[in-house]
Structures are given as structure tokens and as C-alpha cells.
Design a protein around this motif. Structure first.
Motif, PDB file in Angstrom:
ATOM      1  N   VAL A   1      38.723 -72.780  13.467  1.00  0.00           N
ATOM      2  CA  VAL A   1      39.638 -71.971  12.672  1.00  0.00           C
ATOM      3  C   VAL A   1      38.825 -71.088  11.746  1.00  0.00           C
ATOM      4  O   VAL A   1      38.033 -71.583  10.967  1.00  0.00           O
ATOM      5  CB  VAL A   1      40.586 -72.851  11.831  1.00  0.00           C
ATOM      6  CG1 VAL A   1      41.456 -71.984  10.956  1.00  0.00           C
ATOM      7  CG2 VAL A   1      41.430 -73.724  12.752  1.00  0.00           C
TER       8      VAL A   1
ATOM      9  N   TYR B   1      43.760 -72.627   4.867  1.00  0.00           N
ATOM     10  CA  TYR B   1      42.550 -72.020   5.398  1.00  0.00           C
ATOM     11  C   TYR B   1      42.188 -70.807   4.549  1.00  0.00           C
ATOM     12  O   TYR B   1      43.064 -70.044   4.126  1.00  0.00           O
ATOM     13  CB  TYR B   1      42.753 -71.591   6.852  1.00  0.00           C
ATOM     14  CG  TYR B   1      43.138 -72.733   7.768  1.00  0.00           C
ATOM     15  CD1 TYR B   1      44.457 -72.911   8.167  1.00  0.00           C
ATOM     16  CD2 TYR B   1      42.185 -73.638   8.206  1.00  0.00           C
ATOM     17  CE1 TYR B   1      44.820 -73.963   8.984  1.00  0.00           C
ATOM     18  CE2 TYR B   1      42.544 -74.697   9.028  1.00  0.00           C
ATOM     19  CZ  TYR B   1      43.858 -74.852   9.405  1.00  0.00           C
ATOM     20  OH  TYR B   1      44.207 -75.894  10.223  1.00  0.00           O
TER      21      TYR B   1
ATOM     22  N   SER C   1      41.210 -66.206  13.697  1.00  0.00           N
ATOM     23  CA  SER C   1      40.864 -66.664  15.035  1.00  0.00           C
ATOM     24  C   SER C   1      40.794 -68.179  15.062  1.00  0.00           C
ATOM     25  O   SER C   1      40.708 -68.831  14.018  1.00  0.00           O
ATOM     26  CB  SER C   1      39.522 -66.073  15.470  1.00  0.00           C
ATOM     27  OG  SER C   1      38.485 -66.514  14.618  1.00  0.00           O
ATOM     28  N   GLY C   2      40.860 -68.737  16.234  1.00  0.00           N
ATOM     29  CA  GLY C   2      40.682 -70.169  16.392  1.00  0.00           C
ATOM     30  C   GLY C   2      41.952 -70.965  16.551  1.00  0.00           C
ATOM     31  O   GLY C   2      41.918 -72.121  16.938  1.00  0.00           O
ATOM     32  N   ARG C   3      43.071 -70.368  16.226  1.00  0.00           N
ATOM     33  CA  ARG C   3      44.349 -71.037  16.420  1.00  0.00           C
ATOM     34  C   ARG C   3      45.444 -69.989  16.325  1.00  0.00           C
ATOM     35  O   ARG C   3      45.189 -68.842  15.986  1.00  0.00           O
ATOM     36  CB  ARG C   3      44.575 -72.137  15.406  1.00  0.00           C
ATOM     37  CG  ARG C   3      44.811 -71.661  13.979  1.00  0.00           C
ATOM     38  CD  ARG C   3      45.103 -72.815  13.038  1.00  0.00           C
ATOM     39  NE  ARG C   3      46.315 -73.503  13.449  1.00  0.00           N
ATOM     40  CZ  ARG C   3      46.361 -74.823  13.590  1.00  0.00           C
ATOM     41  NH1 ARG C   3      45.304 -75.565  13.361  1.00  0.00           N
ATOM     42  NH2 ARG C   3      47.487 -75.405  13.957  1.00  0.00           N
ATOM     43  N   THR C   4      46.660 -70.408  16.569  1.00  0.00           N
ATOM     44  CA  THR C   4      47.793 -69.500  16.463  1.00  0.00           C
ATOM     45  C   THR C   4      48.300 -69.492  15.030  1.00  0.00           C
ATOM     46  O   THR C   4      48.717 -70.522  14.506  1.00  0.00           O
ATOM     47  CB  THR C   4      48.934 -69.939  17.399  1.00  0.00           C
ATOM     48  OG1 THR C   4      48.461 -69.945  18.735  1.00  0.00           O
ATOM     49  CG2 THR C   4      50.101 -68.965  17.289  1.00  0.00           C
TER      50      THR C   4
END
Length: 122
Positions: free
Chosen positions: A1, A111, A24-27
Motif C-alpha cells: 500500500v 494510510y 497504489s497497492g490496493r483498491t
């Protein structure tokens, strides 16, 4: 993530900058995206927040009418267009993602990007 914020720099008072935050890295479609800033010696403060579909947008009173937050779903990127910049806008700007209520509370964000520095000279 990963959240990567970029676009900061040095600008004269009255000028403009556009910050970008690439996710980026997940929805992130179910997340609310926020922009915060932290000036030297001060606490991190809320700047703006937006849902990915743009249905809900929030601004701090100090930036309302000067800053515009937007999203580009195809690029998984959130933008912060900053116009009529003032010296008091000088800070490190962070983007963040949250699935909790409380759009202005940094503790509600899960995040964080690394920050991009904005300096406004008088």
C-alpha cells in the motif's frame, strides 16, 4: 500500500501549485482521501478531503475558495490545486486515506504518503 505525494516547491505569494497523490497497492475506491499539512513547530492540520466519486468534498476554512481538491479515478490520483498562495500556507503537505468517519481528524486516516514541501515566499 503506497501513497506518493509530489508537486511541492517554492512559489511566491499569490502563485499557484498543484499537488498530486498517487495511490497504489490496493483498491482505494471505498476510501476518503485527505490532504493535511504541518508547518514547523505546529500540529498537523486538515486541509481538504474528498471521496473518490467526488460526492463529498470538504475544505478547511483557511483554504476555502483558494484550494480545490479533485480525483482522477483512472489514474488513482488525487490532486490539490492551490491558488492565491500565502506565506502561511508554507508547510509539508501529506495525503492520506481513510475509511472512518471524521474527515478532519488525522487519527482517522489509515494510510499516509511521505509528504511534499511547499514554501511560499512573501
Amino acid at each position: 500500500v503506497q501513497l506518493q505525494a509530489f508537486g511541492g516547491g517554492l512559489v511566491q505569494a499569490g502563485g499557484s501549485l498543484r499537488l498530486s497523490c498517487a495511490a497504489s497497492g490496493r483498491t482505494f475506491s471505498t476510501y476518503r482521501m485527505g490532504w493535511f499539512r504541518q508547518a514547523p513547530g505546529k500540529e498537523r492540520e486538515f486541509v481538504a478531503a474528498i471521496t473518490w466519486n467526488g460526492d463529498s468534498i470538504y475544505y478547511a476554512n483557511s483554504v476555502k475558495g483558494r484550494f480545490t481538491v479533485s480525483t482522477d479515478n483512472a489514474k488513482n490520483t488525487v490532486y490539490l490545486q492551490m491558488n492565491s498562495l500565502k506565506p502561511e500556507d508554507t508547510a509539508v503537505y501529506y495525503c492520506a486515506a481513510s475509511r472512518s468517519v471524521g474527515y478532519a481528524d488525522p487519527r482517522r486516516y489509515d494510510y499516509w504518503g511521505q509528504g511534499t514541501e511547499v514554501t511560499v515566499s512573501s
